[in-house]
Design an enzyme around this catalytic site. Structure first.
Site, mmCIF file in Angstrom:
data_model
loop_
_atom_site.group_PDB
_atom_site.id
_atom_site.type_symbol
_atom_site.label_atom_id
_atom_site.label_comp_id
_atom_site.label_asym_id
_atom_site.label_seq_id
_atom_site.Cartn_x
_atom_site.Cartn_y
_atom_site.Cartn_z
ATOM 1 N N GLU A 6 -2.203 8.949 -6.761
ATOM 2 C CA GLU A 6 -0.786 8.820 -6.390
ATOM 3 C C GLU A 6 0.053 8.340 -7.586
ATOM 4 O O GLU A 6 0.975 7.557 -7.443
ATOM 5 C CB GLU A 6 -0.625 7.850 -5.211
ATOM 6 C CG GLU A 6 -1.485 8.197 -4.008
ATOM 7 C CD GLU A 6 -1.198 7.325 -2.809
ATOM 8 O OE1 GLU A 6 -0.140 6.652 -2.804
ATOM 9 O OE2 GLU A 6 -2.014 7.319 -1.860
ATOM 10 N N GLU A 8 -6.209 1.796 1.584
ATOM 11 C CA GLU A 8 -5.666 0.435 1.445
ATOM 12 C C GLU A 8 -6.398 -0.603 2.315
ATOM 13 O O GLU A 8 -5.784 -1.375 3.048
ATOM 14 C CB GLU A 8 -4.154 0.457 1.724
ATOM 15 C CG GLU A 8 -3.435 1.462 0.822
ATOM 16 C CD GLU A 8 -1.920 1.488 0.969
ATOM 17 O OE1 GLU A 8 -1.376 0.863 1.888
ATOM 18 O OE2 GLU A 8 -1.284 2.171 0.143
#
Ligand code: XIL
Length: 325
Positions: A235, A128
């Site tokens: 994910e 991220e």
């Protein structure tokens, strides 16, 4: 109804799901993992938050348990994650002098990646790094202390030195949901590669927003695939929860949207050359395993964000994935 057919038997690439130490004694979960997946991502135990202790000490008790379990089950083990702006920064603060900060940064990455050297198929080296809205990079203590791209190159270099075999990933979310963020992410990967960062793959978390326009997922995978790197759907989940108070759609209407988007993602993944299909990982295996139902404030009792129901039967999204594979 019958149990869903083993997902791993439908795919010519690894199927992954997350697991945590609390699930290892859950016979239903263990059976479902054995039936469906050939790769596991520890959902928490390899994060800085769990390993890094006060005074830059390390607690590997939970991470060792998960890596050992995965190996005992004959699963590929995927490491998540070495450097992340969230969860576990207490030790890395602005207060540390930069030289000490840099030394501890290097020591953390090399110690963790080094401990599992040769045992991990891959690592999310940095998680991220792109700004929430896709406008540039995320501001975080690593960026401020070591430089907004330099910390990423540094982390990849440390991880490569510590584990020559693991495929090293840059991982991020909303890359399909937000085309601007997806483009920023891909341009960042190109810049990092040009600086010599040993990036071996890109991870798209794929926590899908089922209400995005048709085609965005396909477009991102086409653009991402053009970099030529292996791609990890890392994910995947696809919540039907909507934050809009005026959402009057029935569950059936939301389910139809969900299935359409999950099918688009599976087809986009299959459109990649086989060498670029690293793995297809869901964040949890059954609906009940989902963080979206477990974590405070995220849960919505009717949600069904994964491929299997609590008993291991196929959700509608499972059929869409199976058809694409
Ligand atoms: C989540 C876990 O699943 C939760 O149990 C935890 O409370 C918060 O973190 N993106 C990521 C994952 O990269 O590390 C996050 O995992 C989900 C979002």
């Amino acid at each position: 109804g019958p149990l869903a057919p083993p997902l791993k038997s439908l795919a010519d690439f690894p199927i992954g799901a997350t697991g945590m130490t609390g699930q290892l004694d859950d016979a239903v979960w263990v059976a479902a993992m054995r039936r469906h997946v050939d790769q596991i991502t520890p959902e928490w135990e390899l994060k800085p938050e769990r390993i890094l202790q006060p005074g830059f000490a390390f607690d590997f008790s939970a991470s060792d348990r998960m890596v050992d379990w995965g190996e005992e089950q004959g699963l590929r083990v995927f490491g998540h994650c070495l450097v992340w702006y969230s969860q576990g920064l207490d030790q890395f603060t602005n207060a540390l002098p930069t030289a000490r900060f840099a030394a501890e940064f290097d020591r953390y990455v090399s110690t963790v990646a080094g401990r599992y050297r040769g045992r991990m198929v891959g690592w999310d080296v940095v998680n991220e790094a792109v700004a929430e809205d896709g406008d540039g990079l995320r501001d975080c203590v690593y960026a401020r202390k070591l430089g907004p791209e330099a910390y990423i190159v540094r982390a990849f270099r440390q991880a490569r030195a510590a584990d020559p075999d693991a495929v090293l990933f840059l991982n991020d979310y909303n890359l399909e949901n937000n085309p601007r963020k997806g483009a920023t992410f891909l341009r960042l990967v190109e810049r990092l590669l040009a600086q010599g960062a040993p990036i071996g793959g890109i991870g798209t978390q794929s926590h899908l927003d089922i209400d995005i326009p048709a085609g965005q997922i396909r477009d991102f995978f086409r653009d991402a695939g053009s970099l030529g790197l292996p791609i990890h759907v890392s994910e995947l989940d696809f919540s039907m929860r909507s934050d809009s108070p005026v959402d009057t759609r029935t569950l059936g209407q939301k389910r139809a949207r969900q299935v359409a988007r999950v099918g688009e993602l599976a087809e986009a993944f299959m459109a990649l050359p086989a060498r670029q299909r690293f793995a297809f990982t869901t964040w949890g295996l059954r609906d009940v395993d989902s963080w979206l139902l477990r974590d405070e404030g995220k849960g919505w009792k009717d949600d069904s964000p994964l491929l299997l129901d609590a008993e291991g039967r196929a959700n509608p999204a499972f059929e869409a994935v199976a058809e694409a594979f």
